[in-house]
Write an enzyme that holds these catalytic residues in place. Structure first.
Site, PDB file in Angstrom:
ATOM      1  N   CYS A  29       0.843  -1.201   0.000  1.00  0.00           N
ATOM      2  CA  CYS A  29       0.000   0.000   0.000  1.00  0.00           C
ATOM      3  C   CYS A  29       0.882   1.256   0.000  1.00  0.00           C
ATOM      4  CB  CYS A  29      -0.991  -0.039   1.165  1.00  0.00           C
ATOM      5  SG  CYS A  29      -2.327   1.189   1.011  1.00  0.00           S
ATOM      6  N   HIS A  57      -3.777  -5.036  -0.252  1.00  0.00           N
ATOM      7  CA  HIS A  57      -3.397  -5.530   1.074  1.00  0.00           C
ATOM      8  C   HIS A  57      -3.433  -7.055   1.081  1.00  0.00           C
ATOM      9  CE1 HIS A  57      -3.380  -1.750   3.451  1.00  0.00           C
ATOM     10  NE2 HIS A  57      -4.207  -1.349   2.479  1.00  0.00           N
ATOM     11  N   GLU A 104      -2.562  -9.012   3.404  1.00  0.00           N
ATOM     12  CA  GLU A 104      -2.994  -9.486   4.724  1.00  0.00           C
ATOM     13  C   GLU A 104      -4.506  -9.471   4.886  1.00  0.00           C
ATOM     14  OE1 GLU A 104      -2.802  -5.025   5.338  1.00  0.00           O
ATOM     15  OE2 GLU A 104      -1.775  -6.534   4.097  1.00  0.00           O
TER      16      GLU A 104
END
Length: 213
Positions: A84, A193, A195
């Protein structure tokens, strides 16, 4: 062989979620360390550089933590994953806040989405938030076991526009076709992202942890 993976802590970003996701895909004995210590960052085997928020605040925080040099050195010397804002600050300049100088590892700008409507007439809301498809430009070890066109989770209002098109490892469409992943040599950086991107996101992190640069 056990390895240490440093997650750079400069006071901004979803650090714990990133660290937990990386821990999930590591081998027994590997250490995931959230740190702002330049010495520990540069002595680690791999480095993850997450971030979120405004470009000017991000650059101020990096400077406050005395991490400018360590980030640039790590990005040029060992397996390095930007996430990001950790992708955006690798460029030279951001349009955000009326103009913000960035780390300048690669020539290029960070631009604001133009908005408007998509091909189906849907209003494109900014920030670009939610799941979107990622199209691979090249074969790369970090795409292993991730299908072309897989969906990843995004939250951002700005996107990178590198001068060198060969840097672009993947693109995504949101009013414009933008670079959702860039890479060169030991570095790979993504706008989305991993995650927060379910199995494909974890697979990308696993690929990074096992990346033989």
């Amino acid at each position: 062989m056990a390895q240490r993976i440093a997650v750079i802590d400069y006071g901004m970003g979803n650090l714990r979620s990133v660290a937990k996701a990386v821990e999930h895909v590591t081998a027994p004995g590997d250490e995931v360390l959230v740190t702002d210590d330049p010495t520990l960052i540069l002595s680690s085997d791999r480095v993850v550089f997450p971030g979120q928020g405004a470009a000017r605040d991000c650059m101020a925080a990096i400077s406050d933590h005395h991490l400018n040099r360590a980030i640039l050195d790590a990005a040029q010397s060992k397996p390095f994953l930007g996430i990001c804002m950790g992708q955006q600050v690798l460029m030279e300049f951001s349009e955000e806040n009326g103009g913000t100088e960035l780390l300048g590892l690669y020539p290029g700008r960070v631009r604001h989405f133009p908005g408007g409507r998509g091909p189906d007439g849907t209003l494109l809301k900014i920030p670009h938030m939610g799941w979107n498809r990622v199209s691979h430009n090249h074969d790369h070890p970090l795409w292993e076991n991730i299908d072309e066109g897989s969906r990843f989770y995004f939250v951002h209002s700005y996107y990178v526009d590198p001068d060198d098109g060969d840097l672009i490892e993947a693109t995504t469409d949101f009013g414009v076709t933008f670079a959702s992943a860039i890479g060169r040599d030991n570095l790979f950086a993504v706008q989305f992202h991993p995650e927060k991107s379910a199995d494909d996101g974890l697979q990308l992190l696993k690929n990074f942890v096992n990346w033989d640069v």
